[in-house]
Design a protein around this motif. Structure first.
Motif, PDB file in Angstrom:
ATOM      1  N   UNK A   1       0.803  -1.210   0.000  1.00  0.00           N
ATOM      2  CA  UNK A   1       0.000   0.000   0.000  1.00  0.00           C
ATOM      3  C   UNK A   1       0.838   1.262   0.000  1.00  0.00           C
ATOM      4  N   UNK A   2       0.167   2.377   0.166  1.00  0.00           N
ATOM      5  CA  UNK A   2       0.831   3.679   0.216  1.00  0.00           C
ATOM      6  C   UNK A   2       0.707   4.268   1.611  1.00  0.00           C
ATOM      7  N   UNK A   3       1.680   5.129   1.966  1.00  0.00           N
ATOM      8  CA  UNK A   3       1.750   5.691   3.313  1.00  0.00           C
ATOM      9  C   UNK A   3       2.061   7.177   3.244  1.00  0.00           C
ATOM     10  N   UNK A   4       1.377   7.962   4.067  1.00  0.00           N
ATOM     11  CA  UNK A   4       1.673   9.383   4.152  1.00  0.00           C
ATOM     12  C   UNK A   4       3.036   9.609   4.781  1.00  0.00           C
ATOM     13  N   UNK A   5       3.418   8.747   5.717  1.00  0.00           N
ATOM     14  CA  UNK A   5       4.698   8.845   6.425  1.00  0.00           C
ATOM     15  C   UNK A   5       5.421   7.507   6.287  1.00  0.00           C
ATOM     16  N   UNK A   6       6.518   7.429   5.525  1.00  0.00           N
ATOM     17  CA  UNK A   6       7.225   6.154   5.319  1.00  0.00           C
ATOM     18  C   UNK A   6       7.708   5.500   6.610  1.00  0.00           C
ATOM     19  N   UNK A   7       8.149   6.293   7.597  1.00  0.00           N
ATOM     20  CA  UNK A   7       8.620   5.714   8.859  1.00  0.00           C
ATOM     21  C   UNK A   7       7.486   5.020   9.599  1.00  0.00           C
ATOM     22  N   UNK A   8       6.343   5.691   9.688  1.00  0.00           N
ATOM     23  CA  UNK A   8       5.181   5.051  10.303  1.00  0.00           C
ATOM     24  C   UNK A   8       4.727   3.865   9.471  1.00  0.00           C
ATOM     25  N   UNK A   9       4.910   3.974   8.167  1.00  0.00           N
ATOM     26  CA  UNK A   9       4.516   2.892   7.279  1.00  0.00           C
ATOM     27  C   UNK A   9       5.252   1.604   7.588  1.00  0.00           C
ATOM     28  N   UNK A  10       6.535   1.689   7.848  1.00  0.00           N
ATOM     29  CA  UNK A  10       7.315   0.495   8.174  1.00  0.00           C
ATOM     30  C   UNK A  10       6.802  -0.159   9.444  1.00  0.00           C
ATOM     31  N   UNK A  11       6.441   0.642  10.433  1.00  0.00           N
ATOM     32  CA  UNK A  11       5.911   0.092  11.677  1.00  0.00           C
ATOM     33  C   UNK A  11       4.528  -0.514  11.454  1.00  0.00           C
ATOM     34  N   UNK A  12       3.728   0.123  10.610  1.00  0.00           N
ATOM     35  CA  UNK A  12       2.398  -0.403  10.313  1.00  0.00           C
ATOM     36  C   UNK A  12       2.486  -1.760   9.637  1.00  0.00           C
ATOM     37  N   UNK A  13       3.395  -1.885   8.680  1.00  0.00           N
ATOM     38  CA  UNK A  13       3.579  -3.159   7.986  1.00  0.00           C
ATOM     39  C   UNK A  13       3.974  -4.247   8.974  1.00  0.00           C
ATOM     40  N   UNK A  14       4.916  -3.939   9.840  1.00  0.00           N
ATOM     41  CA  UNK A  14       5.379  -4.921  10.823  1.00  0.00           C
ATOM     42  C   UNK A  14       4.249  -5.341  11.758  1.00  0.00           C
ATOM     43  N   UNK A  15       3.481  -4.386  12.250  1.00  0.00           N
ATOM     44  CA  UNK A  15       2.375  -4.710  13.153  1.00  0.00           C
ATOM     45  C   UNK A  15       1.324  -5.557  12.453  1.00  0.00           C
ATOM     46  N   UNK A  16       0.998  -5.188  11.230  1.00  0.00           N
ATOM     47  CA  UNK A  16      -0.019  -5.942  10.500  1.00  0.00           C
ATOM     48  C   UNK A  16       0.441  -7.367  10.236  1.00  0.00           C
ATOM     49  N   UNK A  17       1.650  -7.519   9.705  1.00  0.00           N
ATOM     50  CA  UNK A  17       2.133  -8.850   9.334  1.00  0.00           C
ATOM     51  C   UNK A  17       2.347  -9.753  10.543  1.00  0.00           C
TER      52      UNK A  17
END
Length: 288
Positions: A213-229
């Motif tokens: 997906x796409x993320x407004x903030x890449x740093x938060x995006x990395x954490x979101x991916x990790x939490x989801x997976x």
């Protein structure tokens, strides 16, 4: 003598059998779409698969053939492109002669606080998640009605039942899909058309939707991916596909997938609008 209302309510019918049914499926290149294609192939369905990426789509087709599919048509389609979807529908009918089932599965994610989202990203997710469903349903509906035994399936989300911070546009598209699907079902019933309509609300499914997906903030995006997976994606695509097909076979208007979807849906129903207060307080600011 039956009342006028009773003649317009859905009648009990035997469970749906997918053997010999022509199924058009978007987003077939991965995740739930791929799992559905393989599961439908094993049940004797004739497949018309589409995806925006040709390589993964071809891989799904091979898996479907290995699972027993007798006929698999593959087409590269951007569901946000109305003309492309209309051309695909015409191709499917020309190839298979009819269409019995449409599964609007293609979808993407966009994560970020609303104030930080770019207009281009918001238009991108609405184009795929909402307009893709509109385009597909509009193009295939006449053929589904003509088949005499049609079925429209749309993939909403748990986030089409309750909202969470950081998912405003994803929430918006999935609520829109739910509203469209439920109104369409009412229209089919009122008109007496032979088309079942089902909206699906998956919880956390182990797919690449967040990762890709796409993320407004890449740093938060990395954490979101990790939490989801690692934490949230507790259900496999294969389990999701089985649940969807079970719900379709029983002609259910709504299908929830995963314990998380059932739990949070019931929580939101119990708490009413105040569920928003609980979710806001429970969500760390850096997780949005």
């Amino acid at each position: 003598m039956p009342s006028p209302l009773s003649t317009r309510l859905p009648q009990l019918r035997k469970a749906k059998d997918f053997s010999g049914a022509v199924v058009a499926l978007t987003g077939a290149g991965s995740g739930i779409g791929r799992a559905l294609a393989v599961a439908l192939a094993s049940r004797g369905a004739l497949l018309a698969l589409s995806d925006i990426t040709p390589g993964p789509l071809a891989e799904t087709a091979e898996l479907a053939r290995a699972a027993g599919a007798r006929d698999v048509l593959t087409t590269t389609v951007d569901v946000a492109d109305r003309a492309a979807v209309e051309a695909w529908a015409a191709e499917v009918v020309a190839h298979h002669g009819r269409v019995n089932v449409l599964v609007n599965n293609a979808g993407v994610s966009l994560t970020g606080q609303f104030a930080e989202l770019e207009h281009a990203d918001m238009e991108w997710i609405v184009g795929i998640n909402f307009w893709g469903v509109v385009h597909g349903t509009k193009a295939f509906l006449p053929h589904l009605i003509a088949s005499g035994e049609g079925h429209v399936v749309t993939l909403s989300s748990l986030f089409g039942l309750l909202s969470v911070p950081g998912q405003s546009l994803y929430n918006a598209t999935k609520y829109a899909v739910r509203g469209l699907t439920e109104a369409l079902r009412e229209e089919m019933l009122a008109a007496g058309h032979p088309v079942d309509v089902t909206v699906v609300h998956p919880g956390g499914i182990a797919t690449g939707i967040v990762r890709n997906g796409r993320f407004a903030d890449p740093d938060r995006g990395a954490r979101t991916i990790s939490t989801f997976d690692e934490v949230l994606a507790r259900t496999t695509p294969e389990q999701a596909a089985r649940t969807i097909l079970s719900g379709m076979s029983r002609r259910k208007p709504r299908v929830l997938i995963g314990a998380d979807a059932h739990l949070l849906h019931n929580f939101a129903r119990f708490a009413g609008a105040r569920y928003q207060d609980v979710v806001a307080r429970a969500t760390p600011a850096d997780a949005q």
